[in-house]
Design a protein around this motif. Structure first.
Motif, PDB file in Angstrom:
ATOM      1  N   LEU A  20      28.901  23.089 -31.822  1.00  0.00           N
ATOM      2  CA  LEU A  20      30.317  23.280 -31.508  1.00  0.00           C
ATOM      3  C   LEU A  20      30.520  23.508 -30.012  1.00  0.00           C
ATOM      4  O   LEU A  20      31.453  22.960 -29.422  1.00  0.00           O
ATOM      5  N   VAL A  21      29.657  24.296 -29.404  1.00  0.00           N
ATOM      6  CA  VAL A  21      29.759  24.560 -27.960  1.00  0.00           C
ATOM      7  C   VAL A  21      29.538  23.269 -27.176  1.00  0.00           C
ATOM      8  O   VAL A  21      30.254  22.979 -26.217  1.00  0.00           O
ATOM      9  N   ALA A  22      28.562  22.469 -27.600  1.00  0.00           N
ATOM     10  CA  ALA A  22      28.286  21.207 -26.914  1.00  0.00           C
ATOM     11  C   ALA A  22      29.480  20.251 -27.026  1.00  0.00           C
ATOM     12  O   ALA A  22      29.791  19.534 -26.083  1.00  0.00           O
ATOM     13  N   TYR A  23      30.156  20.262 -28.150  1.00  0.00           N
ATOM     14  CA  TYR A  23      31.265  19.340 -28.411  1.00  0.00           C
ATOM     15  C   TYR A  23      32.568  19.818 -27.765  1.00  0.00           C
ATOM     16  O   TYR A  23      33.257  19.052 -27.104  1.00  0.00           O
ATOM     17  N   PHE A  24      32.907  21.101 -27.973  1.00  0.00           N
ATOM     18  CA  PHE A  24      34.189  21.621 -27.514  1.00  0.00           C
ATOM     19  C   PHE A  24      34.102  22.380 -26.194  1.00  0.00           C
ATOM     20  O   PHE A  24      35.069  22.433 -25.443  1.00  0.00           O
ATOM     21  N   GLY A  25      32.984  23.050 -25.941  1.00  0.00           N
ATOM     22  CA  GLY A  25      32.884  23.974 -24.817  1.00  0.00           C
ATOM     23  C   GLY A  25      33.427  25.337 -25.243  1.00  0.00           C
ATOM     24  O   GLY A  25      34.195  25.436 -26.208  1.00  0.00           O
ATOM     25  N   TRP A  26      33.018  26.377 -24.532  1.00  0.00           N
ATOM     26  CA  TRP A  26      33.429  27.744 -24.912  1.00  0.00           C
ATOM     27  C   TRP A  26      34.940  27.930 -24.819  1.00  0.00           C
ATOM     28  O   TRP A  26      35.542  28.579 -25.673  1.00  0.00           O
ATOM     29  N   ALA A  27      35.575  27.384 -23.775  1.00  0.00           N
ATOM     30  CA  ALA A  27      37.019  27.607 -23.580  1.00  0.00           C
ATOM     31  C   ALA A  27      37.829  27.067 -24.760  1.00  0.00           C
ATOM     32  O   ALA A  27      38.677  27.769 -25.316  1.00  0.00           O
ATOM     33  N   GLU A  28      37.551  25.819 -25.144  1.00  0.00           N
ATOM     34  CA  GLU A  28      38.297  25.247 -26.263  1.00  0.00           C
ATOM     35  C   GLU A  28      37.924  25.914 -27.582  1.00  0.00           C
ATOM     36  O   GLU A  28      38.778  26.118 -28.446  1.00  0.00           O
ATOM     37  N   LEU A  29      36.671  26.272 -27.727  1.00  0.00           N
ATOM     38  CA  LEU A  29      36.239  26.966 -28.936  1.00  0.00           C
ATOM     39  C   LEU A  29      36.998  28.284 -29.080  1.00  0.00           C
ATOM     40  O   LEU A  29      37.463  28.630 -30.162  1.00  0.00           O
ATOM     41  N   GLY A  30      37.164  29.003 -27.975  1.00  0.00           N
ATOM     42  CA  GLY A  30      37.911  30.254 -27.983  1.00  0.00           C
ATOM     43  C   GLY A  30      39.393  30.074 -28.278  1.00  0.00           C
ATOM     44  O   GLY A  30      40.046  30.961 -28.814  1.00  0.00           O
ATOM     45  N   GLN A  31      39.927  28.891 -27.926  1.00  0.00           N
ATOM     46  CA  GLN A  31      41.330  28.605 -28.259  1.00  0.00           C
ATOM     47  C   GLN A  31      41.480  28.236 -29.730  1.00  0.00           C
ATOM     48  O   GLN A  31      42.447  28.633 -30.376  1.00  0.00           O
ATOM     49  N   ARG A  32      40.535  27.485 -30.228  1.00  0.00           N
ATOM     50  CA  ARG A  32      40.612  27.034 -31.629  1.00  0.00           C
ATOM     51  C   ARG A  32      40.321  28.165 -32.615  1.00  0.00           C
ATOM     52  O   ARG A  32      40.918  28.209 -33.687  1.00  0.00           O
ATOM     53  N   ILE A  33      39.385  29.036 -32.259  1.00  0.00           N
ATOM     54  CA  ILE A  33      39.054  30.193 -33.105  1.00  0.00           C
ATOM     55  C   ILE A  33      39.144  31.415 -32.202  1.00  0.00           C
ATOM     56  O   ILE A  33      38.301  31.625 -31.341  1.00  0.00           O
ATOM     57  N   ASP A  34      40.182  32.187 -32.383  1.00  0.00           N
ATOM     58  CA  ASP A  34      40.497  33.300 -31.476  1.00  0.00           C
ATOM     59  C   ASP A  34      39.655  34.538 -31.793  1.00  0.00           C
ATOM     60  O   ASP A  34      40.123  35.471 -32.440  1.00  0.00           O
ATOM     61  N   ILE A  35      38.404  34.492 -31.364  1.00  0.00           N
ATOM     62  CA  ILE A  35      37.542  35.665 -31.490  1.00  0.00           C
ATOM     63  C   ILE A  35      36.938  35.968 -30.125  1.00  0.00           C
ATOM     64  O   ILE A  35      36.642  35.059 -29.340  1.00  0.00           O
ATOM     65  N   CYS A  37      34.113  37.006 -28.987  1.00  0.00           N
ATOM     66  CA  CYS A  37      32.777  36.532 -28.583  1.00  0.00           C
ATOM     67  C   CYS A  37      32.798  35.082 -28.101  1.00  0.00           C
ATOM     68  O   CYS A  37      31.836  34.638 -27.476  1.00  0.00           O
ATOM     69  N   PHE A  38      33.885  34.344 -28.353  1.00  0.00           N
ATOM     70  CA  PHE A  38      34.029  32.986 -27.825  1.00  0.00           C
ATOM     71  C   PHE A  38      34.802  32.980 -26.509  1.00  0.00           C
ATOM     72  O   PHE A  38      34.734  32.020 -25.758  1.00  0.00           O
ATOM     73  N   ARG A  39      35.575  34.028 -26.231  1.00  0.00           N
ATOM     74  CA  ARG A  39      36.453  34.041 -25.062  1.00  0.00           C
ATOM     75  C   ARG A  39      35.936  34.888 -23.908  1.00  0.00           C
ATOM     76  O   ARG A  39      36.157  34.551 -22.746  1.00  0.00           O
ATOM     77  N   ILE A  40      35.272  36.003 -24.196  1.00  0.00           N
ATOM     78  CA  ILE A  40      34.850  36.927 -23.139  1.00  0.00           C
ATOM     79  C   ILE A  40      33.329  36.944 -23.065  1.00  0.00           C
ATOM     80  O   ILE A  40      32.670  37.345 -24.015  1.00  0.00           O
ATOM     81  N   ASP A  41      32.801  36.480 -21.939  1.00  0.00           N
ATOM     82  CA  ASP A  41      31.354  36.419 -21.714  1.00  0.00           C
ATOM     83  C   ASP A  41      30.620  35.812 -22.910  1.00  0.00           C
ATOM     84  O   ASP A  41      29.735  36.442 -23.504  1.00  0.00           O
ATOM     85  N   PRO A  42      30.985  34.574 -23.280  1.00  0.00           N
ATOM     86  CA  PRO A  42      30.427  33.981 -24.504  1.00  0.00           C
ATOM     87  C   PRO A  42      28.954  33.613 -24.377  1.00  0.00           C
ATOM     88  O   PRO A  42      28.483  33.231 -23.308  1.00  0.00           O
ATOM     89  N   SER A  43      28.247  33.769 -25.473  1.00  0.00           N
ATOM     90  CA  SER A  43      26.873  33.294 -25.580  1.00  0.00           C
ATOM     91  C   SER A  43      26.594  33.015 -27.050  1.00  0.00           C
ATOM     92  O   SER A  43      27.267  33.552 -27.931  1.00  0.00           O
ATOM     93  N   VAL A  44      25.617  32.179 -27.287  1.00  0.00           N
ATOM     94  CA  VAL A  44      25.248  31.872 -28.673  1.00  0.00           C
ATOM     95  C   VAL A  44      24.762  33.150 -29.362  1.00  0.00           C
ATOM     96  O   VAL A  44      25.150  33.445 -30.485  1.00  0.00           O
ATOM     97  N   ALA A  45      23.965  33.944 -28.660  1.00  0.00           N
ATOM     98  CA  ALA A  45      23.408  35.168 -29.260  1.00  0.00           C
ATOM     99  C   ALA A  45      24.507  36.146 -29.683  1.00  0.00           C
ATOM    100  O   ALA A  45      24.484  36.663 -30.803  1.00  0.00           O
ATOM    101  N   SER A  46      25.481  36.399 -28.802  1.00  0.00           N
ATOM    102  CA  SER A  46      26.551  37.352 -29.158  1.00  0.00           C
ATOM    103  C   SER A  46      27.412  36.788 -30.285  1.00  0.00           C
ATOM    104  O   SER A  46      27.867  37.531 -31.159  1.00  0.00           O
ATOM    105  N   SER A  47      27.615  35.473 -30.273  1.00  0.00           N
ATOM    106  CA  SER A  47      28.404  34.848 -31.336  1.00  0.00           C
ATOM    107  C   SER A  47      27.704  34.981 -32.684  1.00  0.00           C
ATOM    108  O   SER A  47      28.339  35.308 -33.690  1.00  0.00           O
ATOM    109  N   LEU A  48      26.406  34.722 -32.704  1.00  0.00           N
ATOM    110  CA  LEU A  48      25.655  34.830 -33.961  1.00  0.00           C
ATOM    111  C   LEU A  48      25.703  36.246 -34.513  1.00  0.00           C
ATOM    112  O   LEU A  48      25.883  36.449 -35.719  1.00  0.00           O
ATOM    113  N   LYS A  49      25.553  37.218 -33.634  1.00  0.00           N
ATOM    114  CA  LYS A  49      25.579  38.622 -34.060  1.00  0.00           C
ATOM    115  C   LYS A  49      26.910  38.949 -34.741  1.00  0.00           C
ATOM    116  O   LYS A  49      26.948  39.556 -35.816  1.00  0.00           O
TER     117      LYS A  49
END
Length: 80
Positions: A20-35, A37-49
């Motif tokens: 998803l990050v590769a396809y949308f990027g963090w910014a768009e991912l954070g817009q599409r799903i308002d959480i 961990c996608f908007r503030i200092d995003p990382s795969v590790a924090s998102s998984l947690k």
């Protein structure tokens, strides 16, 4: 078998988030799903947690992943 019909079968949450990050990027991912961990200092590790502890957010991520795959399949089809 049920797993054969499940498009998410065999995929890890990490693989889903990474694609998803590769396809949308963090910014768009954070817009599409308002959480956060996608908007503030995003990382795969924090998102998984977060996603492993939050079923509603995980469901949204999985749904967006399936949408992305449908869009990719549509784009890959030759136009008549």
């Amino acid at each position: 078998m049920n797993g054969a019909k499940d498009p998410l079968h065999g995929l890890t949450l990490e693989a889903i988030v990474t694609e998803l990050v590769a396809y949308f990027g963090w910014a768009e991912l954070g817009q599409r799903i308002d959480i956060k961990c996608f908007r503030i200092d995003p990382s795969v590790a924090s998102s998984l947690k977060f996603l492993r502890k939050t079923p509603w957010a995980r469901a949204k991520v999985e749904s967006l992943y399936l949408f992305m795959r449908r869009e990719q399949a549509r784009a890959d089809r030759p136009s008549a």
